[in-house]
Design an enzyme around this catalytic site. Structure first.
Site, short mmCIF file in Angstrom:
data_model
loop_
_atom_site.label_atom_id
_atom_site.label_comp_id
_atom_site.label_asym_id
_atom_site.label_seq_id
_atom_site.Cartn_x
_atom_site.Cartn_y
_atom_site.Cartn_z
N SER A 1 -24.92 25.20 65.21
CA SER A 1 -24.55 26.58 65.49
C SER A 1 -23.36 26.58 66.44
O SER A 1 -23.23 25.69 67.29
CB SER A 1 -25.74 27.30 66.14
OG SER A 1 -25.28 28.40 66.89
N GLN B 1 -15.22 35.92 24.78
CA GLN B 1 -14.41 35.14 25.73
C GLN B 1 -15.06 35.16 27.12
O GLN B 1 -14.83 34.27 27.92
CB GLN B 1 -13.00 35.74 25.78
CG GLN B 1 -12.07 35.06 26.74
CD GLN B 1 -10.62 35.47 26.50
OE1 GLN B 1 -10.03 35.10 25.51
NE2 GLN B 1 -10.08 36.26 27.40
N GLU C 1 -30.90 26.27 52.39
CA GLU C 1 -30.69 27.72 52.34
C GLU C 1 -29.65 28.09 51.27
O GLU C 1 -29.80 29.07 50.54
CB GLU C 1 -30.26 28.26 53.70
CG GLU C 1 -31.39 28.20 54.72
CD GLU C 1 -30.91 28.49 56.14
OE1 GLU C 1 -29.90 29.18 56.31
OE2 GLU C 1 -31.57 28.00 57.08
N SER D 1 -6.72 33.72 28.56
CA SER D 1 -7.89 32.97 29.05
C SER D 1 -7.51 31.60 29.60
O SER D 1 -8.37 30.82 29.99
CB SER D 1 -8.91 32.81 27.91
OG SER D 1 -8.30 32.23 26.78
N ASN E 1 -11.11 30.95 16.30
CA ASN E 1 -12.53 31.32 16.44
C ASN E 1 -13.45 30.10 16.28
O ASN E 1 -14.37 29.90 17.08
CB ASN E 1 -12.91 32.39 15.41
CG ASN E 1 -12.18 33.69 15.67
OD1 ASN E 1 -11.48 33.82 16.68
ND2 ASN E 1 -12.31 34.65 14.77
N HIS F 1 -51.68 30.88 49.47
CA HIS F 1 -51.29 32.04 50.30
C HIS F 1 -50.59 31.60 51.58
O HIS F 1 -50.65 32.29 52.60
CB HIS F 1 -52.50 32.90 50.66
CG HIS F 1 -53.41 33.20 49.51
ND1 HIS F 1 -53.22 34.27 48.67
CD2 HIS F 1 -54.49 32.54 49.04
CE1 HIS F 1 -54.17 34.27 47.73
NE2 HIS F 1 -54.95 33.21 47.93
N LYS G 1 -17.18 32.15 29.11
CA LYS G 1 -16.71 30.92 29.76
C LYS G 1 -16.86 30.87 31.27
O LYS G 1 -17.52 29.99 31.80
CB LYS G 1 -15.27 30.64 29.35
CG LYS G 1 -15.24 30.33 27.89
CD LYS G 1 -13.94 30.06 27.27
CE LYS G 1 -14.17 30.08 25.78
NZ LYS G 1 -14.71 31.38 25.26
N LYS H 1 -29.33 23.93 68.10
CA LYS H 1 -29.63 24.19 66.69
C LYS H 1 -29.27 23.07 65.73
O LYS H 1 -28.24 22.42 65.88
CB LYS H 1 -28.86 25.44 66.24
CG LYS H 1 -29.50 26.70 66.72
CD LYS H 1 -30.62 27.11 65.80
CE LYS H 1 -30.84 28.60 65.91
NZ LYS H 1 -31.39 29.15 64.72
N ASN I 1 -29.54 23.32 61.68
CA ASN I 1 -30.00 24.24 60.64
C ASN I 1 -30.08 23.59 59.24
O ASN I 1 -29.24 22.77 58.90
CB ASN I 1 -29.06 25.44 60.56
CG ASN I 1 -29.07 26.25 61.85
OD1 ASN I 1 -30.10 26.34 62.52
ND2 ASN I 1 -27.94 26.81 62.21
N TYR J 1 -16.88 37.19 15.08
CA TYR J 1 -16.25 37.02 16.39
C TYR J 1 -15.70 38.34 16.93
O TYR J 1 -15.12 39.14 16.21
CB TYR J 1 -15.10 36.00 16.32
CG TYR J 1 -14.40 35.83 17.67
CD1 TYR J 1 -14.91 34.97 18.62
CD2 TYR J 1 -13.27 36.59 17.99
CE1 TYR J 1 -14.31 34.85 19.85
CE2 TYR J 1 -12.66 36.47 19.22
CZ TYR J 1 -13.18 35.60 20.16
OH TYR J 1 -12.60 35.49 21.39
N1 ARG Z 1 -9.81 32.73 24.20
C1 ARG Z 1 -10.60 33.08 23.07
C2 ARG Z 1 -12.08 32.98 23.45
O1 ARG Z 1 -12.35 32.44 24.43
C3 ARG Z 1 -10.32 32.17 21.94
C4 ARG Z 1 -10.57 32.74 20.58
C5 ARG Z 1 -9.54 33.74 20.23
N2 ARG Z 1 -9.76 34.31 18.95
C6 ARG Z 1 -9.20 35.45 18.59
N3 ARG Z 1 -9.49 35.90 17.43
N4 ARG Z 1 -8.41 36.11 19.39
O2 ARG Z 1 -12.94 33.48 22.78
#
Ligand code: ARG
Length: 462
Positions: A277, A322, A290, A23, A110, A156, A325, A283, A285, A317
């Site tokens: 444009s 993960q 948008e 991650s 965790n 409307h 994020k 133009k 825009n 957990y």
């Molecule tokens: N990268 C993990 C997450 O975002 C961190 C926690 C990892 N915990 C584990 N038991 N592998 O959740």
């Protein structure tokens, strides 16, 4: 591959598995929060006699130097580490040796990641809070300056009754005020510290969780260690609140796009906030509006995505989490970007007051007031409605506004009309007679503006 585990394994992790699992490419974003959490953790460990003062000082010095080096770019967060937690710990051990190996005492990734994400989100909520405030300031200024800028109010998308630009802007002020309050609610509810929950069942070390919470600016510790490591409610609440902000911005954008058309010409978007444009030289825009409208889908998508991810996860957990994020980061970046750009566009946009007033005059927006005039002269409302309907039909045939009719023409349809009808259906009267709380009349509007000024003044920064 640099991992914090491996003791019980006899084989190297398959490279594809490693990549799939890692991650660091996205959690490196909260290196500062990770370090801040670790500093609080070791401060508490020393207070509890779990680390010596020397160990604590060494660890904190090491962590601060890592933070400094990442900031001034002499240390790069590379992807050879599994996650930001491994990166920081490995670098700490490199720098200070054995003392660094004690950092993770009484902690699991965790509760560590639960803390990091909360700290990161909490900071972002304060940014969202101030961006919303800036937008509200711009809206309030427009309200103060435009209590007599008449324009048509629509239902409307058909002209309905005259209102003012102050009133129209005031509607958005209310929406963003609710958004602002939602941010503050979320902040209050989420502001409990998960650190010290361990992997799921707390730890055997005598941690002082209240002290850690205090050091990190939380209102206290969370009260169930299993929930602490697996709670993502606050992210769902935040995504929902950001979806609502985006929905409001998107509605506002849609109006700006319509107002900016050649047919309406109610506004002119500043050159700095428009694009051209490549083929049509004439133009200009409204791309920003948008894009804001378009990006709303991304934020809704993130909300649906996280709700779906969470729905089947047993306690406590699981690695699925993960996935919270990237989508939360993207939604926060998107919402912040849209708020800032929209505010800039609104601040520099020019309103064509004459054109708006003209438009309000020519859509029979004062027809209700003509009927009210008759009612005030003892004509039952249903009859008055019919009479004014005939007036409107007459005007449509002659391509004129009600105000353009002569008194003879009025009288030909109903003898009740007198000279004072013109005053009764003038734009100013139509608006100013509407003075109930929340209505566009100047007095009502000014009272609301005063209350909103007070609201902005009374909100301390988060
Ligand atoms: N990268 C993990 C997450 O975002 C961190 C926690 C990892 N915990 C584990 N038991 N592998 O959740």
């Amino acid at each position: 591959m640099a991992q914090l585990w491996g003791g019980r394994f006899t084989k190297e992790t398959d490279q594809l598995v490693y990549n799939f699992n890692a991650s660091i490419s996205f959690d490196k974003r909260f290196y500062k929060q990770d370090i801040r959490g670790s500093i609080a953790h070791v401060t508490m460990l020393e207070k509890q006699g779990i680390l010596t003062k020397e160990e604590k000082d060494q660890i904190i010095e090491g962590l601060e130097s890592i933070c400094r080096d990442v900031e001034n770019k002499t240390l790069e967060i590379t992807e050879e580490y599994e996650d930001i937690h491994s990166f920081v710990e490995a670098n700490l051990i490199d720098r200070i040796g054995d003392a660094g190996k004690k950092l993770h005492t009484g902690r699991s990734r965790n509760d560590q990641v639960a803390l990091d994400m909360k700290l990161y989100t909490r900071d972002e909520i304060t940014h969202l809070d101030s961006l919303l405030r800036e937008l509200m300031e711009v809206l309030l200024k427009l309200m103060e300056e435009n209590t007599e800028t008449y324009m048509p109010g629509f239902t409307h998308l058909q002209k309905a009754q005259p209102i003012t630009l102050a009133h129209h802007m005031g509607a958005y002020f209310e929406m963003f005020k609710r958004d602002h309050q939602r941010m503050r609610d979320i902040y209050k509810r989420m502001n409990l510290c998960p650190l010290g929950s361990g992997a799921l069942a707390g730890t055997t070390y005598p941690l002082d969780r209240e002290y850690t919470a205090l050091l990190l600016g939380f209102d206290g510790p969370t009260l169930n260690s299993m929930d602490s490591v697996s709670d993502r409610d606050y992210l769902i609440e935040l995504l929902s609140a950001m979806s609502t902000i985006m929905m409001h911005l998107s509605r506002f954008s849609e109006e700006v796009i319509i107002w900016n058309t050649n047919e309406y010409k109610f506004v002119e978007i500043d050159d700095a906030y428009s694009t051209g444009s490549s083929i049509m030289p004439q133009k200009k825009n409204p791309d920003i509006a948008e894009l804001v409208r378009g990006k709303t889908g991304r934020v809704y998508g993130a909300l649906t995505s996280l709700l779906t991810t969470m729905k089947g996860i047993p306690l406590a957990y699981n690695k699925d989490m993960q996935e919270d994020k990237e989508l939360v980061f993207d939604a926060i970046d998107t919402t912040k970007g849209c708020l800032a750009l929209f505010t800039g566009m609104l601040k520099t946009m020019r309103f064509n007051n004459a054109r708006m007033e003209e438009s309000a005059k020519h859509g029979f927006t004062n027809a209700t007031d003509a009927a009210d005039y008759l009612v005030n002269h003892n004509v039952p409302f249903r009859d008055a409605h019919g009479i004014v309907g005939r007036l409107v039909l007459y005007c449509i045939e002659k391509n004129i506004a009600l105000d353009d009719m002569s008194l003879e023409e009025f009288k030909a349809i109903s003898p009740v009309f007198e000279e004072d009808i013109y005053e009764a259906i003038s734009m100013k009267t139509c608006v100013d007679m509407r003075n109930t709380i929340g209505a566009p009349g100047k007095n009502a509007m000014e009272a609301v503006i005063r209350a909103e000024r007070q609201y902005l003044k009374e909100q301390p920064a988060l």
